[in-house]
Scaffold this active site. Structure first.
Site, PDB file in Angstrom:
ATOM      1  N   ARG A 117       0.861  -1.190   0.000  1.00 27.33           N
ATOM      2  CA  ARG A 117       0.000   0.000   0.000  1.00 27.33           C
ATOM      3  C   ARG A 117       0.888   1.227   0.000  1.00 27.33           C
ATOM      4  NH1 ARG A 117      -2.635  -1.154   5.575  1.00 27.33           N
ATOM      5  NH2 ARG A 117      -0.540  -2.020   5.759  1.00 27.33           N
ATOM      6  N   CYS A 130      -4.029   2.020  -8.278  1.00 32.37           N
ATOM      7  CA  CYS A 130      -4.257   0.573  -8.352  1.00 32.37           C
ATOM      8  C   CYS A 130      -5.722   0.172  -8.470  1.00 32.37           C
ATOM      9  CB  CYS A 130      -3.623  -0.085  -7.131  1.00 32.37           C
ATOM     10  SG  CYS A 130      -1.851   0.164  -7.128  1.00 32.37           S
ATOM     11  N   ARG A 154      -3.038  10.288  -8.204  1.00 37.52           N
ATOM     12  CA  ARG A 154      -3.685   9.579  -9.312  1.00 37.52           C
ATOM     13  C   ARG A 154      -5.082   9.126  -8.927  1.00 37.52           C
ATOM     14  NH1 ARG A 154       1.250   5.594 -10.787  1.00 37.52           N
ATOM     15  NH2 ARG A 154       1.573   5.846  -8.546  1.00 37.52           N
ATOM     16  N   ALA A 201     -16.357   4.094   5.267  1.00 36.37           N
ATOM     17  CA  ALA A 201     -17.166   4.783   4.241  1.00 36.37           C
ATOM     18  C   ALA A 201     -16.581   6.168   4.004  1.00 36.37           C
ATOM     19  CB  ALA A 201     -18.603   4.894   4.719  1.00 36.37           C
TER      20      ALA A 201
END
Ligand code: UDX
Length: 436
Positions: free
Chosen positions: A155, A264, A331, A256
């Site tokens: 990650r 990714c 991104r 949430a």
């Protein structure tokens, strides 16, 4: 062991530095001269906590070096990792041109056995294409080689931790020789009883896409439930705690919010849907996952209009531009859609992010009504509303009384549920959040 890493992005550089830190000798091949110069001088071109120190340490101990020559990389070791970019192509399929180019170039320089290992996220059966490409371009057809898959589960923001503390290491191999080489490379982890899964290259390639798609689906699932919570007055965090306490479900990735971004999840979900389609299978579940995620941003923008009525000429502060905390990566970040829409509506935008502003300026240069601020407090000066799009710790621990005093109107629209609703209302804020 000696290892060659081709590509020094978020995956390649972390992999190279961690392998070096485990005692291996690593060469990292980077074709972008600007990036290469930085790396040769010990400068990390991306933000990943701890990576600069670890690079520095291993450069000093001469365990890692950088080059732009694939020939040097091929001659350096018999294990060659493909860590090149596999960005999303126009039609949602992964763009594998960098994988093909690297495979072709490796073939040109091969003089003896090589194990080529896919670490970049690639569609299932890409290893077949890598093999075919090497067979086509290799000069000496007698030379043996293997292609394997060793997907990464890193990650951004916790990549070093994730590399050194893997839930599992997956290798997809087609020969005992390839298996033994990778077992030696990962000996540190095998000796410490980390889960080491040996399978075929196709299964290993699939595991990566299936894992990421499942995590993305989990996020869209809780965001779908959050919609209902808002209607019936339930607190989504309490619901998430309730379902996540079931060990089979797990609480992680049930937060949430404005939805997932990054380099990714969006790309991998799209690519996986495409792969299934190419094999005549409809991954409807993932199409819904994608649809829900897209809607999160639209619903958040609608929420802004519900709260503010008119956005035009309003001073709107935005905290958080990175797609998630502890990274400079923007991104597919929700901030891109939110800023684009509010700019279109002619709001005055005051943006702040601890790490991602330089990257964001490449997309939204400072101009007319787009302003960048050096700290969260100056971003909210005279603001009519504050939007929170990334849950940086800096925002969670902010002095809210000071924020309220600086704002023109005490309105917070929280896209990541970082604050306690009751506390904010007691402080006199108009506080809007997700699913609560
Ligand atoms: C992901 C996978 O976690 C990692 O295993 C894989 O190797 C690469 O892709 P990454 O994209 O870096 O890693 O970030 P991650 O922490 O997974 O978050 C992805 C997105 O999901 C972020 O936009 C984050 O904000 C969002 N998210 C995450 C949620 O909206 N809710 C959650 O509960 C968790």
């Amino acid at each position: 062991m000696k290892v060659t890493i081709i590509g020094s992005g978020y995956v390649g550089l972390v992999t190279a530095v961690c392998f070096a830190d485990l005692g291996h000798e690593v060469i990292c091949i980077e074709k972008d001269d600007n990036k290469l110069n930085k790396l040769k001088n010990g400068i990390v071109p991306i933000y990943e906590p701890g990576l600069d120190d670890l690079l520095d340490k291993n450069r000093k101990e001469n365990r890692i070096k950088f080059s732009n020559s694939i020939e040097e990389g091929v001659n350096f070791s018999n294990i060659i990792y493909l860590c090149v970019g596999t960005p999303q192509g126009e039609d949602g399929k992964a763009d594998l041109s960098q994988v093909e180019e690297a495979s072709r170039q490796i073939a040109l320089y091969m003089k003896d056995y090589k194990l080529i290992v896919e670490k970049s996220t690639v569609p299932v059966n890409t290893h077949q294409w890598v093999k075919k490409t090497i067979k086509r371009y290799i000069k000496n057809k007698e030379i043996e080689f293997d292609v394997a898959s060793n997907p990464e589960f890193l990650r951004e923001g916790s990549a070093l931790y994730d590399f050194m503390n893997p839930d599992r290491i997956v290798i997809g191999v087609e020969s005992k020789k390839a298996e033994n080489l990778l077992k030696e490379l990962y000996k540190y982890f095998i000796d410490k009883n980390y889960k080491f899964l040996i399978t075929t290259p196709a299964a290993a390639e699939l595991i990566k896409h299936a894992s990421n798609s499942f995590l993305a689906m989990k996020i869209s699932y809780i965001n779908m439930i959050a919609e209902l919570c808002e209607k019936v007055g339930a607190d989504i965090n309490e619901v998430a705690d309730g379902i996540g306490s079931d060990k089979r479900i797990g609480r992680a990735f049930l937060n949430a919010g404005i939805g997932y971004g990054g380099s990714c999840f969006p790309k991998d979900v799209k690519a996986f849907i495409k792969i299934a389609e190419e094999h005549g299978i409809d991954f409807g579940l993932l199409k819904e996952t994608e649809k829900i995620n897209k809607q999160r941003r639209l619903k958040f923008i609608e929420k802004i209009e519900e709260v503010l009525w008119i956005s035009k000429d309003k001073n709107i502060a935005i905290w958080g531009l990175a797609f998630k905390p502890n990274t400079d990566d923007i991104r597919e970040a929700p901030s891109i859609d939110v800023v684009k829409e509010l700019y279109r509506l002619k709001a005055n935008l005051f943006l702040y992010d601890p790490k991602a502003m330089e990257n964001f300026k490449l997309l939204f240069p400072e101009k007319d009504n787009i302003h960048y601020k050096d700290d969260p407090y100056s971003a909210v000066e005279e603001a009519d509303a504050l939007l929170i799009l990334t849950e940086w710790d800096e925002f969670i621990n902010i002095n809210l009384e000071k924020i309220k005093a600086k704002m023109r109107l005490p309105i917070i629209i929280d896209g990541r549920n970082i604050y306690d609703k009751k506390k904010l209302l007691e402080l006199g804020f108009e506080y809007y959040c997700i699913g609560r």
